[in-house]
Design an enzyme around this catalytic site. Sequence first.
Site, PDB file in Angstrom:
ATOM      1  N   TYR A  47       0.889  -1.241   0.001  1.00  0.00           N
ATOM      2  CA  TYR A  47       0.126  -0.110   0.012  1.00  0.00           C
ATOM      3  C   TYR A  47       0.866   1.279  -0.117  1.00  0.00           C
ATOM      4  O   TYR A  47       1.693   1.388   0.601  1.00  0.00           O
ATOM      5  CB  TYR A  47      -0.905   0.155   1.111  1.00  0.00           C
ATOM      6  N   GLU A  89      -0.453   4.835  -0.464  1.00  0.00           N
ATOM      7  CA  GLU A  89      -1.079   6.275  -0.831  1.00  0.00           C
ATOM      8  C   GLU A  89      -0.343   7.355  -0.719  1.00  0.00           C
ATOM      9  O   GLU A  89       0.418   7.484   0.233  1.00  0.00           O
ATOM     10  CB  GLU A  89      -2.466   6.221   0.186  1.00  0.00           C
ATOM     11  N   ASP A  95      -5.904  13.126 -25.578  1.00  0.00           N
ATOM     12  CA  ASP A  95      -5.992  11.683 -25.200  1.00  0.00           C
ATOM     13  C   ASP A  95      -5.209  10.705 -26.273  1.00  0.00           C
ATOM     14  O   ASP A  95      -5.635  10.616 -27.189  1.00  0.00           O
ATOM     15  CB  ASP A  95      -7.343  11.344 -25.063  1.00  0.00           C
ATOM     16  N   THR A 106      -3.161   5.583 -22.116  1.00  0.00           N
ATOM     17  CA  THR A 106      -2.999   4.333 -21.290  1.00  0.00           C
ATOM     18  C   THR A 106      -1.689   3.733 -21.412  1.00  0.00           C
ATOM     19  O   THR A 106      -1.062   4.483 -22.332  1.00  0.00           O
ATOM     20  CB  THR A 106      -3.949   3.106 -21.969  1.00  0.00           C
ATOM     21  N   LYS A 125      -1.660   0.057 -24.667  1.00  0.00           N
ATOM     22  CA  LYS A 125      -1.982  -0.070 -26.164  1.00  0.00           C
ATOM     23  C   LYS A 125      -0.772  -0.098 -26.919  1.00  0.00           C
ATOM     24  O   LYS A 125      -0.035  -1.000 -26.943  1.00  0.00           O
ATOM     25  CB  LYS A 125      -3.076   0.919 -26.487  1.00  0.00           C
ATOM     26  N   ARG A 151      -1.110  -2.891 -18.171  1.00  0.00           N
ATOM     27  CA  ARG A 151      -2.361  -2.046 -18.213  1.00  0.00           C
ATOM     28  C   ARG A 151      -2.308  -1.068 -17.007  1.00  0.00           C
ATOM     29  O   ARG A 151      -1.940  -1.207 -15.848  1.00  0.00           O
ATOM     30  CB  ARG A 151      -3.677  -2.847 -17.830  1.00  0.00           C
TER      31      ARG A 151
HETATM   32  C1  LIG Z   1      -8.775   3.071 -24.596  1.00  0.00           C
HETATM   33  C2  LIG Z   1      -9.102   4.259 -24.406  1.00  0.00           C
HETATM   34  C3  LIG Z   1      -9.296   4.907 -23.270  1.00  0.00           C
HETATM   35  C4  LIG Z   1      -9.571   4.133 -22.001  1.00  0.00           C
HETATM   36  O1  LIG Z   1      -8.768   3.401 -21.564  1.00  0.00           O
HETATM   37  P1  LIG Z   1      -9.055   2.066 -20.606  1.00  0.00           P
HETATM   38  O2  LIG Z   1      -7.647   1.703 -19.968  1.00  0.00           O
HETATM   39  O3  LIG Z   1      -9.751   0.991 -21.358  1.00  0.00           O
HETATM   40  O4  LIG Z   1      -9.829   2.681 -19.314  1.00  0.00           O
HETATM   41  C5  LIG Z   1      -9.445   6.493 -23.116  1.00  0.00           C
HETATM   42  N1  LIG Z   1      -9.000   7.247 -24.305  1.00  0.00           N
HETATM   43  C6  LIG Z   1      -9.060   6.555 -25.402  1.00  0.00           C
HETATM   44  C7  LIG Z   1      -9.181   7.404 -26.630  1.00  0.00           C
HETATM   45  C8  LIG Z   1      -9.067   5.339 -25.637  1.00  0.00           C
HETATM   46  O5  LIG Z   1      -8.844   4.799 -26.825  1.00  0.00           O
END
Ligand SMILES: *Cc1c(COP(=O)(O)O)cnc(C)c1O
Length: 414
Positions: free
Chosen positions: A55, A57, A201, A227, A230, A236
Amino acid sequence: MTHPEHSLHRVDPEVAACVDAEDRRQASTIRLIASENYASAAVREATASRFTNKYSEGYPGRRYYQGQEFTDTVENLARDRACQLFGADHANVQPYSGSPANLAVYYALLELGDTVLGMGLPSGGHLTHGWGVNFSGRFYDAHHYGLNRETERLDYSEIRAIAKEVQPKLIFCGASAYPRTIDFEAFAEIADEVGALLVADIAHIAGLVAGGAHPSPIPHADVVTSTTHKTLRGPRGGLILCREEHARAIDRAVFPALQGGPHMNAVAAAAVAFNEANTLEFKDYAAQVVKNAAALATGLAQTGLRLVTGGTDNHLVLVDLTPLQIGGRDAATALEAANIVVNSNSIPFDTRKPFDPSGVRLGTGAVTTRGMKEDAMKQIAAFIGDALNAADDPTTLARLADDVAAFCDDYPIP
Ligand SMILES: *Cc1c(COP(=O)(O)O)cnc(C)c1O
């Protein structure tokens, strides 16, 4: 598939069997889901480390519990490496994933009910960019931009017009299903003109940005979210990069406003991934992802498929199945029967329902990580063409599945 201690098999054979079967599935199928990848053995080792027991925090140097010598070191490594990799002032590496990272940005920069502008979900935007079924659409006055009907691309003069009309306090750019380059500078000009903050994003394209295969939003956006799992190929997790002036608000939004203890095993694994991404090998990977998507697009077009925007600049290809008179869901099911794994996806101005839309989305991150190059993309395009033409012929799909599995044998997974 080695199990050094064989402990999972001994303790829980049912879960162990699932893990082994998933390993085999990931090895024997062509994985074209654009948001997926193969993390390295080092990333997976850090993910499975005993940091999962801790933990922590707070932030490095300011924790609420004792025992933080090594969590502090590893989180500082992750933050510093993220800043260096992307050229950012400040990084928060604690968000549990991409959606919580975006939630933190809303919490940090807006009051409830403030006006936001983001790309509509049906055009390729993300749920968290103000879509109605998401917190972002419920708690904020969310407006949307879409795509130009002729070009199927972002139309910056139309986005400007919408921004002038709705006067957002914050503009989201970035997408989950947009096959072309995003002009972050154009978005920044629009945000400037209307006095809005700009959030980029880059969840999907973070690996391309890190590897220099897509322009970076860092010089243009107030905040960049992502993220880590990807195209960036980490564990993750979520990541927020921002200008120094927003650092405190962002950090306080992630903790204590929205999250408790960070998942320090994921933070450690993200640190590993940021290091891996800061190499020449990764630059080559990012360039190859884009070359592979272009080759896949060419191959698919040659089999007679219509591609949204006619092609791609990044890691993904959006196929319009309307001319084949097959729905996205049936297409994805047929492809899966042939060991090719994709997701059905809406196309711009889709007339079908989101659960069974007119398209499929394909991405080249995972196949590129396996070492596949342009010639392999040609072969994959041919497999896809054959599978779609045999969508209601289980015998042909089963034969294709064997061919695909044999093809995959030449490309071991990390
Ligand atoms: C995949 C994605 C997210 C969210 O990611 P998670 O890990 O699935 O919550 C946010 N924004 C965009 C543009 C994405 O493609």
